[in-house]
Design an enzyme around this catalytic site. Structure first.
Site, mmCIF file in Angstrom:
data_model
loop_
_atom_site.group_PDB
_atom_site.id
_atom_site.type_symbol
_atom_site.label_atom_id
_atom_site.label_comp_id
_atom_site.label_asym_id
_atom_site.label_seq_id
_atom_site.Cartn_x
_atom_site.Cartn_y
_atom_site.Cartn_z
ATOM 1 N N SER A 66 0.822 -1.215 0.000
ATOM 2 C CA SER A 66 0.000 0.000 0.000
ATOM 3 C C SER A 66 0.853 1.261 0.000
ATOM 4 C CB SER A 66 -0.909 -0.002 1.225
ATOM 5 O OG SER A 66 -0.228 -0.545 2.326
ATOM 6 N N HIS A 121 -4.965 -1.265 -1.179
ATOM 7 C CA HIS A 121 -4.402 -2.130 -2.219
ATOM 8 C C HIS A 121 -5.259 -1.978 -3.466
ATOM 9 C CE1 HIS A 121 -1.245 -4.586 -0.213
ATOM 10 N NE2 HIS A 121 -1.853 -4.138 0.857
ATOM 11 N N HIS A 160 -3.630 -11.536 -0.255
ATOM 12 C CA HIS A 160 -2.923 -12.200 0.840
ATOM 13 C C HIS A 160 -3.615 -13.517 1.182
ATOM 14 C CE1 HIS A 160 -2.337 -7.841 1.269
ATOM 15 N NE2 HIS A 160 -1.167 -8.114 1.790
ATOM 16 N N TYR A 191 -4.447 -14.277 4.071
ATOM 17 C CA TYR A 191 -5.456 -14.005 5.109
ATOM 18 C C TYR A 191 -6.800 -13.570 4.538
ATOM 19 C CZ TYR A 191 -4.059 -9.020 4.796
ATOM 20 O OH TYR A 191 -3.779 -7.756 4.375
ATOM 21 N N GLU A 192 -6.824 -13.190 3.252
ATOM 22 C CA GLU A 192 -8.111 -12.863 2.640
ATOM 23 C C GLU A 192 -8.889 -14.143 2.307
ATOM 24 O OE1 GLU A 192 -7.693 -9.482 -0.393
ATOM 25 O OE2 GLU A 192 -5.635 -9.867 0.235
ATOM 26 N N ALA A 231 4.942 -4.150 4.253
ATOM 27 C CA ALA A 231 4.929 -3.532 5.579
ATOM 28 C C ALA A 231 5.180 -4.646 6.586
ATOM 29 C CB ALA A 231 3.578 -2.880 5.843
ATOM 30 N N MET A 250 2.808 -10.713 6.650
ATOM 31 C CA MET A 250 1.795 -11.667 6.186
ATOM 32 C C MET A 250 1.814 -11.812 4.668
ATOM 33 S SD MET A 250 -1.284 -10.307 8.626
ATOM 34 C CE MET A 250 -0.952 -9.831 10.331
ATOM 35 N N SER A 251 2.939 -11.510 4.047
ATOM 36 C CA SER A 251 2.981 -11.576 2.572
ATOM 37 C C SER A 251 4.366 -12.009 2.117
ATOM 38 C CB SER A 251 2.645 -10.197 1.993
ATOM 39 O OG SER A 251 3.667 -9.257 2.304
ATOM 40 N N ASN A 267 5.704 -0.793 12.594
ATOM 41 C CA ASN A 267 5.402 -0.845 14.026
ATOM 42 C C ASN A 267 6.381 -1.768 14.710
ATOM 43 O OD1 ASN A 267 3.628 -2.915 12.412
ATOM 44 N ND2 ASN A 267 3.831 -3.793 14.465
ATOM 45 N N HIS A 316 -3.854 -1.626 12.501
ATOM 46 C CA HIS A 316 -3.841 -1.588 11.042
ATOM 47 C C HIS A 316 -3.752 -0.162 10.496
ATOM 48 C CE1 HIS A 316 -4.515 -2.728 6.922
ATOM 49 N NE2 HIS A 316 -5.606 -1.997 6.855
HETATM 50 N N1 HPA Z 1 2.971 -8.474 12.435
HETATM 51 C C1 HPA Z 1 2.631 -9.094 11.288
HETATM 52 N N2 HPA Z 1 2.426 -8.443 10.156
HETATM 53 C C2 HPA Z 1 2.568 -7.107 10.152
HETATM 54 C C3 HPA Z 1 2.909 -6.399 11.310
HETATM 55 C C4 HPA Z 1 3.121 -7.114 12.516
HETATM 56 O O1 HPA Z 1 3.438 -6.563 13.598
HETATM 57 N N3 HPA Z 1 2.953 -5.074 10.963
HETATM 58 C C5 HPA Z 1 2.665 -5.007 9.628
HETATM 59 N N4 HPA Z 1 2.429 -6.238 9.137
#
Ligand code: HPA
Length: 275
Positions: free
Chosen positions: A30, A61, A83, A85-86, A113, A211-212, A235, A247
């Site tokens: 993103s 996205h 992803h 997770y979708e 990210a 997660m990617s 983060n 998020h």
């Molecule tokens: N964990 C997993 N995936 C992420 C994180 C996180 O802290 N931040 C951005 N994507």
């Protein structure tokens, strides 16, 4: 329909629009667009017009393929990805990069990210990925051995190509952007980790949590491409200095870092074109 046939159909939809051959492909998370990294003469194709390439459902996205040039070099940009997770199968997650590989892509660069397990890797830091931990439970090369895609047992030593890592280090020095290096651990998500999981992952060698990326990297190594990846730390991972990943914050920090990431990637593309 076989996987190989689906990839061919996706390629045909792109070929219908342009005959440009992308030497380098980028997957942008993103907050970063193709124009910002200096891609010229772009043709934009929404994923919705490419059969078998799924549309992202996550805000931020976009879901489009841009094909253009940096200098004389053909470049493809995937703005937005799907992803695990979708709810997509791993085969769908890697469909777009498999299509680009069949269109001629030799080099893939992935951005993402990520959360950081190391207090010294602060939000906003750009980190060159040197290796990964695949904790998704998925492997895009699992299943029937598809003709013309790659070998049964893919070697993932040097998955992140040493030559490309060197070019990224040079690009960072050239544009004066600070860049750290680290190991990326991918989970299926979408929950962020618990603090106990973060401690476990850090002790296992993970610097970055996301997660990617890992499915795309494996699929492209399977097809014999060179691969590099850059994470933007959005983060501190859960529990580090009391962090509660969020998020919205992830999106905000990613956008703030996008200018530096664009500078870095634009210079990298110039260097690849000269190499
Ligand atoms: N964990 C997993 N995936 C992420 C994180 C996180 O802290 N931040 C951005 N994507």
């Amino acid at each position: 329909m076989t996987l190989s046939r689906r990839i061919d159909e996706a390629c045909a939809a792109v070929r219908f629009v342009t005959d440009l051959v992308p030497r380098v492909g980028l997957v942008l998370g993103s907050g970063l667009g193709a124009a910002s990294i200096g891609v010229e003469d772009q043709v934009v194709i929404p994923y919705a017009r490419i059969p078998h390439v799924p549309m992202p459902s996550v805000q931020g996205h976009r879901g489009e393929l841009s094909l253009g040039r940096v200098g004389k070099m053909g470049v493809a940009v995937l703005s937005g990805r799907v992803h695990l997770y979708e709810g997509h199968g791993v085969e769908d997650v890697v469909m777009a990069v498999r299509m680009l590989a069949r269109l001629g892509m030799e080099t893939l660069v992935v951005t993402n990210a990520a959360g950081s397990t190391r207090p010294q890797l602060r939000p906003g830091a750009l980190v060159l990925v040197t290796d990964h931990l695949n904790l998704t439970g998925e492997d895009p090369t699992r299943g029937p051995e598809a003709a013309g895609l790659g070998p049964r047992f893919t070697n993932l030593t040097d998955a992140y190509d040493p030559g490309l890592l060197a070019l990224f280090r040079r690009a960072a020095a050239d544009v004066g952007v600070e860049m750290a290096e680290g190991v990326y651990a991918a989970s299926k998500g979408p929950c962020y980790e618990t603090p106990a999981e973060v401690r476990m992952l850090a002790s296992m060698g993970a610097d970055l949590l996301g997660m990617s990326t890992v499915p795309e990297v494996i699929a492209c190594r399977h097809m014999g491409l060179r691969v590099a990846a850059v994470s933007c730390v959005t983060n501190l991972a859960a529990g580090i200095e009391g962090s509660h990943p969020d998020h919205e914050e992830v999106g905000r920090i990613a956008s703030q870092a996008s200018g530096r990431l664009a500078l870095l990637v634009a210079r990298f593309l110039e260097l690849v074109g000269e190499a």
